[in-house]
Scaffold this active site. Structure first.
Site, mmCIF file in Angstrom:
data_model
loop_
_atom_site.group_PDB
_atom_site.id
_atom_site.type_symbol
_atom_site.label_atom_id
_atom_site.label_comp_id
_atom_site.label_asym_id
_atom_site.label_seq_id
_atom_site.Cartn_x
_atom_site.Cartn_y
_atom_site.Cartn_z
ATOM 1 N N GLU A 178 0.818 -1.225 0.000
ATOM 2 C CA GLU A 178 0.000 0.000 0.000
ATOM 3 C C GLU A 178 0.841 1.258 0.000
ATOM 4 O O GLU A 178 0.768 2.048 0.946
ATOM 5 C CB GLU A 178 -0.827 0.073 1.293
ATOM 6 C CG GLU A 178 -1.890 -0.917 1.449
ATOM 7 C CD GLU A 178 -2.474 -0.839 2.860
ATOM 8 O OE1 GLU A 178 -3.581 -1.305 3.014
ATOM 9 O OE2 GLU A 178 -1.814 -0.324 3.780
ATOM 10 N N PRO A 179 1.653 1.502 -1.006
ATOM 11 C CA PRO A 179 2.443 2.726 -1.005
ATOM 12 C C PRO A 179 1.585 3.969 -1.281
ATOM 13 O O PRO A 179 0.636 3.909 -2.070
ATOM 14 C CB PRO A 179 3.429 2.504 -2.159
ATOM 15 C CG PRO A 179 2.727 1.556 -3.078
ATOM 16 C CD PRO A 179 1.855 0.693 -2.224
ATOM 17 N N GLY A 180 1.923 5.044 -0.625
ATOM 18 C CA GLY A 180 1.259 6.318 -0.898
ATOM 19 C C GLY A 180 2.293 7.334 -1.353
ATOM 20 O O GLY A 180 2.445 7.644 -2.532
ATOM 21 N N ARG A 181 3.081 7.801 -0.377
ATOM 22 C CA ARG A 181 4.085 8.833 -0.623
ATOM 23 C C ARG A 181 5.013 8.490 -1.781
ATOM 24 O O ARG A 181 5.288 9.330 -2.646
ATOM 25 C CB ARG A 181 4.912 8.995 0.658
ATOM 26 C CG ARG A 181 5.890 10.143 0.645
ATOM 27 C CD ARG A 181 6.822 10.063 1.861
ATOM 28 N NE ARG A 181 6.129 9.859 3.111
ATOM 29 C CZ ARG A 181 5.697 10.839 3.912
ATOM 30 N NH1 ARG A 181 5.905 12.086 3.578
ATOM 31 N NH2 ARG A 181 5.053 10.544 5.031
ATOM 32 N N CYS A 217 -0.566 33.930 9.166
ATOM 33 C CA CYS A 217 -0.309 34.662 10.396
ATOM 34 C C CYS A 217 0.091 33.704 11.493
ATOM 35 O O CYS A 217 -0.695 33.359 12.375
ATOM 36 C CB CYS A 217 -1.543 35.463 10.776
ATOM 37 S SG CYS A 217 -1.862 36.701 9.524
ATOM 38 N N GLU A 218 1.325 33.238 11.388
ATOM 39 C CA GLU A 218 1.831 32.210 12.270
ATOM 40 C C GLU A 218 3.348 32.236 12.054
ATOM 41 O O GLU A 218 3.807 32.021 10.940
ATOM 42 C CB GLU A 218 1.240 30.879 11.771
ATOM 43 C CG GLU A 218 1.345 29.707 12.659
ATOM 44 C CD GLU A 218 0.223 29.627 13.690
ATOM 45 O OE1 GLU A 218 -0.908 30.079 13.427
ATOM 46 O OE2 GLU A 218 0.508 29.117 14.771
ATOM 47 N N TYR A 259 0.690 14.239 0.752
ATOM 48 C CA TYR A 259 0.324 14.892 2.014
ATOM 49 C C TYR A 259 0.501 16.406 1.957
ATOM 50 O O TYR A 259 0.859 17.044 2.939
ATOM 51 C CB TYR A 259 1.117 14.275 3.191
ATOM 52 C CG TYR A 259 1.010 12.759 3.225
ATOM 53 C CD1 TYR A 259 -0.207 12.148 3.542
ATOM 54 C CD2 TYR A 259 2.082 11.942 2.892
ATOM 55 C CE1 TYR A 259 -0.339 10.770 3.540
ATOM 56 C CE2 TYR A 259 1.963 10.557 2.890
ATOM 57 C CZ TYR A 259 0.753 9.977 3.213
ATOM 58 O OH TYR A 259 0.626 8.610 3.205
ATOM 59 N N TYR A 314 5.523 18.446 10.950
ATOM 60 C CA TYR A 314 6.575 17.442 11.171
ATOM 61 C C TYR A 314 7.977 18.021 11.060
ATOM 62 O O TYR A 314 8.940 17.260 10.952
ATOM 63 C CB TYR A 314 6.490 16.318 10.124
ATOM 64 C CG TYR A 314 5.145 15.715 9.848
ATOM 65 C CD1 TYR A 314 4.497 14.933 10.802
ATOM 66 C CD2 TYR A 314 4.543 15.878 8.608
ATOM 67 C CE1 TYR A 314 3.271 14.344 10.525
ATOM 68 C CE2 TYR A 314 3.319 15.278 8.326
ATOM 69 C CZ TYR A 314 2.691 14.519 9.287
ATOM 70 O OH TYR A 314 1.495 13.929 8.990
HETATM 71 C C1 LIG Z 1 -0.636 6.069 5.249
HETATM 72 C C2 LIG Z 1 -0.765 4.625 5.066
HETATM 73 C C3 LIG Z 1 -0.104 3.985 4.014
HETATM 74 C C4 LIG Z 1 0.815 4.702 3.079
HETATM 75 O O1 LIG Z 1 1.957 5.167 3.694
HETATM 76 P P1 LIG Z 1 3.098 5.859 2.795
HETATM 77 O O2 LIG Z 1 4.165 6.160 3.763
HETATM 78 O O3 LIG Z 1 2.493 7.086 2.208
HETATM 79 O O4 LIG Z 1 3.509 4.878 1.771
HETATM 80 C C5 LIG Z 1 -0.331 2.649 3.833
HETATM 81 N N1 LIG Z 1 -1.151 1.947 4.659
HETATM 82 C C6 LIG Z 1 -1.779 2.528 5.688
HETATM 83 C C7 LIG Z 1 -2.673 1.723 6.536
HETATM 84 C C8 LIG Z 1 -1.606 3.880 5.938
HETATM 85 O O5 LIG Z 1 -2.223 4.438 6.967
#
Ligand SMILES: *Cc1c(COP(=O)(O)O)cnc(C)c1O
Length: 467
Positions: free
Chosen positions: A319-322, A390-391, A419, A363
């Site tokens: 499950e890659p996102g980033r 304004c921060e 993100y 972060y």
């Molecule tokens: C956020 C998340 C991901 C993706 O994480 P990345 O660091 O963006 O690859 C995969 N699985 C779950 C359950 C998440 O919460």
């Protein structure tokens, strides 16, 4: 080897153009690139992405602007898929963790590459379904899903990644009452730590996410008594922006232990979802492994753990996102006011900030930037790029070496695909920027720029205030 462009970037920090070294004939893993793979300097010394001149994009679509490169995103999708095909003998599925950037166009594009989608709310699920993503490839996550989110998931026949007892019992009651069925995976906390920001660690036992492994006996026994609930897989996710491979070498043997336990209960669980978490290069000194190295590591570890215990290879889900979308996007801003604090610091302010990119203030994330309208200008100042909010903490980049910057310059911040838009806000009632998808010299709007009137859409004034 695919390290040469990154090595060259690391060696020469004296010139902005060092970022633009993706002309290497060898395939680059997008998560190791600072700029989208199509980035170039054009004849007028401007940055070009996806064949589009970046300062011109600002003229056409306004500023600030998210610029998403189709080629880079597709390349990352293909590298993940192909790496699993190369390194794993069993079935596999890559699902995009869409919380990194969930909108109709991104869901559509990623699904067109054959990836599935992970969603974490009713809103993300709604977007995925509207984008036409196949329900059998959608997985719903979350540690506190609402009753209505669960009902929506059941009605749309997706898979629910069940996080805790309350949810498991609610899902079981719902499908029994509706005389229907549901596929679930179980999220379990693997007790594996990794080195990343505390807020994005999720695998240690003291995490808000997932069942404690100690609960698995009771959970399996419960599920066996629920004819409407089919457990297809087990899931773990250890965190995000991880550069080490060791946690992902350790994870599969822990998870295979859970599969063995399921077997004791007579449950044949055929899927393992090992989560995401591969990091990306935000700064020159970041050095993440490539997509292929990451995939090869997890495939070898799963294959090995199954061999040791004589288990058939599960369908392997990641499950890659980033690492799919992070480096596919840059944010272009226009420079406004500057301020010099003698002997201390020089600020340049841009027309966005923590509302379009809350990662620095959340972060302490670091970024690189270039001046996109004078790429080869000599680097002669150390500047702090400030947002417009304004921060005092609204600083986009602290102490970056750039050419002398003047009002009206186009400042491009790199690796903003993940993100950024998805965590954006209207803080200070600043409308969100537009986003364009660029490809072969064409730019198409994928998110309209918000207007001041959009900000009033949900405002309402009680009658007694109008006297
Ligand atoms: C956020 C998340 C991901 C993706 O994480 P990345 O660091 O963006 O690859 C995969 N699985 C779950 C359950 C998440 O919460």
């Amino acid at each position: 080897m695919i390290s040469s462009p990154t090595e060259r970037i690391a060696r020469d920090t004296s010139h902005a153009a060092v970022y633009l070294l993706n002309e290497s004939p060898e395939p680059i893993s997008p998560n190791q690139a600072l700029l989208p793979l199509t980035a170039k300097v054009n004849a007028v010394d401007h940055l070009e992405v996806g064949g589009c001149d970046v300062p011109q994009l600002l003229q056409q679509f306004g500023s600030p602007l998210y610029i998403l490169d189709e080629h880079t995103l597709r390349t990352a999708c293909r590298q993940y898929k192909q790496s699993f095909q190369t390194h794993y003998a069993g079935k596999s599925l890559v699902i995009y963790a869409s919380k990194a950037w969930n909108c109709l166009a991104v869901c559509t594009l990623v699904a067109s590459e054959g990836l599935g989608l992970d969603v974490v709310s009713g809103g993300e699920l709604h977007t995925a379904l509207k984008a036409g993503v196949a329900p059998e490839k959608i997985y719903l996550h979350g540690n506190n899903k609402s009753q209505s989110e669960l009902e929506m998931a059941i009605a749309s026949h997706i898979t629910i990644v069940v996080d805790n007892w309350l949810e498991l019992k609610t899902v079981a009651a719902l499908v029994t009452a509706q005389n229907t069925g549901i596929q679930v995976m179980l999220r379990v906390t693997p007790g594996i730590e990794c080195h990343t920001h505390e807020y994005i660690q999720t695998g240690h036992l003291d995490s808000k996410f997932g069942f404690d492994p100690e609960q698995l006996d009771a959970v399996f026994a419960f599920i066996q008594r629920q004819p409407g609930v089919t457990c297809t897989g087990l899931h773990a996710h250890i965190g995000s922006q991880i550069f080490e491979l060791q946690p992902h070498t350790d994870l599969p043997s822990v998870m295979v232990g859970w599969l063995l336990k399921a077997k004791e209960y007579g449950m044949a669980i055929a899927e393992l979802d090992i989560g995401g978490g591969l990091g990306i290069r935000y700064t020159q000194s970041d050095d993440p492994p490539s997509i292929e190295q990451w995939v090869q590591t997890v495939c070898q570890a799963v294959t090995q753990a199954c061999k040791v215990h004589g288990l058939p290879l599960p369908k392997l889900i990641a499950e890659p996102g980033r690492s799919l979308i992070g480096s596919a996007c840059v944010t272009a801003y226009t420079v406004g006011a500057t301020k010099t604090v003698p002997n201390t610091r020089q600020y340049v302010a841009v027309d966005g900030g923590m509302s379009d990119n809350p990662r620095p203030i959340t972060y302490q994330s670091q970024y690189e930037a270039i001046i996109a309208n004078r790429i080869s200008a000599p680097v002669d100042s150390t500047l702090t790029v400030a947002g417009k909010h304004c921060e005092s903490g609204d600083i986009v980049i602290k102490d970056i070496d750039l050419p002398t910057v003047v009002e009206g310059d186009t400042l491009v911040v790199m690796s903003t695909g993940a993100y950024n838009y998805s965590m954006s806000s209207n803080y200070n009632r600043v409308p969100r920027p537009a986003a364009v998808l660029v490809h072969d010299g064409n730019a198409s709007i994928i998110l309209q720029r918000e207007t001041n009137d959009d900000l009033l859409r949900y405002d309402s004034v009680p009658g007694h205030l109008l006297m």
